[in-house]
Design an enzyme around this catalytic site. Structure first.
Site, PDB file in Angstrom:
ATOM      1  N   GLU A  19      -0.856   3.620   7.063  1.00 21.87           N
ATOM      2  CA  GLU A  19      -2.139   3.085   6.591  1.00 21.87           C
ATOM      3  C   GLU A  19      -2.248   1.583   6.804  1.00 21.87           C
ATOM      4  OE1 GLU A  19      -5.827   3.921   5.261  1.00 21.87           O
ATOM      5  OE2 GLU A  19      -4.281   5.454   4.973  1.00 21.87           O
ATOM      6  N   SER A  39       6.880   3.344  15.763  1.00 20.80           N
ATOM      7  CA  SER A  39       6.796   4.163  14.558  1.00 20.80           C
ATOM      8  C   SER A  39       7.081   5.616  14.919  1.00 20.80           C
ATOM      9  CB  SER A  39       5.395   4.065  13.927  1.00 20.80           C
ATOM     10  OG  SER A  39       5.310   4.849  12.756  1.00 20.80           O
ATOM     11  N   PRO A  40       7.907   6.312  14.121  1.00 28.50           N
ATOM     12  CA  PRO A  40       8.189   7.720  14.428  1.00 28.50           C
ATOM     13  C   PRO A  40       6.986   8.621  14.200  1.00 28.50           C
ATOM     14  CG  PRO A  40       9.176   7.094  12.335  1.00 28.50           C
ATOM     15  CD  PRO A  40       8.668   5.833  12.957  1.00 28.50           C
ATOM     16  N   PHE A  82      12.510   1.802  14.035  1.00 21.47           N
ATOM     17  CA  PHE A  82      12.767   0.511  14.659  1.00 21.47           C
ATOM     18  C   PHE A  82      14.251   0.326  14.965  1.00 21.47           C
ATOM     19  CE2 PHE A  82      14.138  -3.889  14.185  1.00 21.47           C
ATOM     20  CZ  PHE A  82      13.387  -4.498  15.173  1.00 21.47           C
ATOM     21  N   ASP A 132       2.601  -7.493   2.742  1.00 24.52           N
ATOM     22  CA  ASP A 132       2.846  -7.546   1.297  1.00 24.52           C
ATOM     23  C   ASP A 132       4.027  -8.424   0.917  1.00 24.52           C
ATOM     24  OD1 ASP A 132       0.706  -5.880   0.642  1.00 24.52           O
ATOM     25  OD2 ASP A 132       1.884  -4.070   0.981  1.00 24.52           O
TER      26      ASP A 132
END
Length: 215
Positions: A19, A39-40, A82, A132
């Site tokens: 997201e 990203s998997p 990663f 974040d």
């Protein structure tokens, strides 16, 4: 201070296809940057809107990315977790080859390691954004407004960004929406086209005088 970063045709590393990664892509793709996404798994909207090419392998490169209109897509997708080696995919000596490195994964420890490794490998000037985690953000993503789209719909005549430097993104989005309501209906395209022509004419005259102050 807010500065615009020119990313057209430049490599950007985005780690995380969930997201939060989607929110970053929505801002990055419009710049024309060459996004390498690691990203998997990928958010369904990312697949539908930004990865419209075959993803049959672990490492997939858009074969027609450079063609007209295809920059609205991710350039490269690596479908796995990663690895440290991905920081050096485009390395040129001390230059990482990345104009921007972003982490958008729910793993604070790994995100901080990526940040530290990027700085250690390429120097403090390497631009990194850890989602974040404001202290580990060299750049912030604000709330953007675009006015007067050009005919090809891939660029616009005027952009506006409102930022709280990572302190309150949802509040900033509310302010942006209020500003948008206030400015709706204004024909920015016509005004900016006229101003652009006037500025070009003035620059041509001023260049003959070789005096920026005169201009």
């Amino acid at each position: 201070m807010i500065l615009a970063h020119q990313l057209d045709g430049k490599n950007v590393l985005l780690i995380g296809g969930g997201e939060v990664g989607l929110t970053r892509l929505r801002k990055l793709i419009s710049t024309g940057s060459k996004v390498t996404l690691v990203s998997p798994e990928l958010h369904s909207t990312i697949l539908k809107e930004y990865c419209q090419f075959k993803l049959d392998e672990t490492d997939n490169i858009h074969p027609d990315w450079a063609e007209e209109g295809k920059k609205r897509s991710v350039y490269r997708v690596i479908k796995e977790e990663f690895k440290d080696e991905y920081l050096t995919l485009y390395r040129r000596g001390n230059d990482s080859g990345w104009s921007l490195i972003l982490t958008c994964i729910p793993n604070r420890e790994l995100s901080e390691k990526i940040y530290r490794d990027a700085k250690r490998l390429f120097g403090s000037q390497q631009i990194v954004n850890v989602a974040d985690n404001p202290p580990l953000c060299d750049v912030y993503f604000g709330a953007n407004l675009e006015f007067a789209k050009k005919s090809n719909q891939e660029d616009c005549f005027m952009q506006m960004m409102i930022s709280s430097n990572g302190m309150g993104p949802r509040f900033v989005a509310m302010v942006r929406d209020e500003v948008q309501r206030m400015l709706e209906g204004i024909d920015f395209e016509k005004s900016l086209q006229k101003l652009g022509k006037l500025r070009s004419d003035v620059r041509e005259v001023a260049n003959k005088e070789s005096d920026t102050k005169y201009r």
